[in-house]
Design an enzyme around this catalytic site. Structure first.
Site: not given
Ligand code: DX5
Ligand code: ZN
Length: 221
Positions: A31, A35
């Site tokens: 994944h 951003m």
């Molecule tokens: C946050 C991201 C997530 C994030 C998840 O906006 O979309 O994919 O990396 O990280 P954890 O598992 O640490 O919440």
């Molecule tokens: Zn994410």
């Protein structure tokens, strides 16, 4: 059917992305959080990095676009060979056209929702999609606490998907860990993003395998 673990590299060592992906061979997809400091208050990586990474890893890529003007930018990620491309519904002006375009480029089309965005207004859109991503934290940063208030929406989304009778994945993203994954799976999620839970461990692949086992125990099919 089945369940999938899709670890997020957001909290990995981004200076050696391909090596970090190599540390999680048991993952189903990786994944990748894009951003733009507009849709969310954080800036990560973009198309050139994804294109380079594509040349270095064989693992299927699940790109999560947390960007404004997503209709304009998302198709390039499908073109770059990402197997799954998630756009946020809050950032899309023409989601039907976008989903069709992503699919025509060979990617799975996925729609992301912030925690406070309801699924019901988008029920008619579901046949155009391959996955729904429900944020279980406010998007923007890894390492945040899981938001339990999203659990009823996971269950309502699962009910809509079951009624459809067509297989769409239901992904949860944010605060997913050994402590929260079972609640997500019980509510109906089958695809799990875990970022800090995986990459804060000395053996990230062991965490991936353990999460997969927990998810499968709740959703054996
Ligand atoms: C946050 C991201 C997530 C994030 C998840 O906006 O979309 O994919 O990396 O990280 P954890 O598992 O640490 O919440
Ligand atoms: Zn994410």
């Amino acid at each position: 059917m089945g369940t999938r673990i899709t670890p997020s590299i957001l909290n990995s060592d981004l200076s050696k992305l391909a090596d970090e992906v190599a540390r999680i061979p048991s993952a189903d997809l990786v994944h990748l959080d894009v951003m733009d400091n507009r849709f969310v208050p954080n800036l990560t990586l973009g198309l050139p990095v994804i294109e380079s990474l594509r040349r270095h890893i064989a693992m299927p890529m699940d790109v999560h676009l947390m960007i404004a003007e997503v209709d304009r930018w998302a198709p390039a990620y499908a073109d770059a060979g990402c197997e799954s491309v998630t756009f946020h519904i809050e950032a899309s002006n023409a989601p039907v056209r976008l989903a069709r375009e992503l699919r025509s480029l060979g990617a799975r089309a996925a729609m992301g929702l912030r925690p406070a965005t309801a699924i019901e207004p988008y029920a008619d859109l579901l046949p155009e999609l391959d996955m729904v991503l429900l944020m279980t934290v406010e998007p923007g940063f890894g390492g945040q606490a899981f938001l339990d208030i999203v659990l009823p929406k996971i269950a309502r989304t699962r009910a809509l998907l079951d009624k459809l009778g067509k297989e769409l994945w239901l992904q949860v993203d944010g605060g997913v860990s050994a402590q929260t994954i079972e609640r997500c799976a019980e509510a109906g999620a089958d695809t799990f993003v875990a970022g800090s839970a995986v990459y804060s461990a000395d053996d990230p692949d062991a965490v991936v395998r353990a999460l997969a086992e927990q998810a499968r125990a709740v959703r054996p099919n």
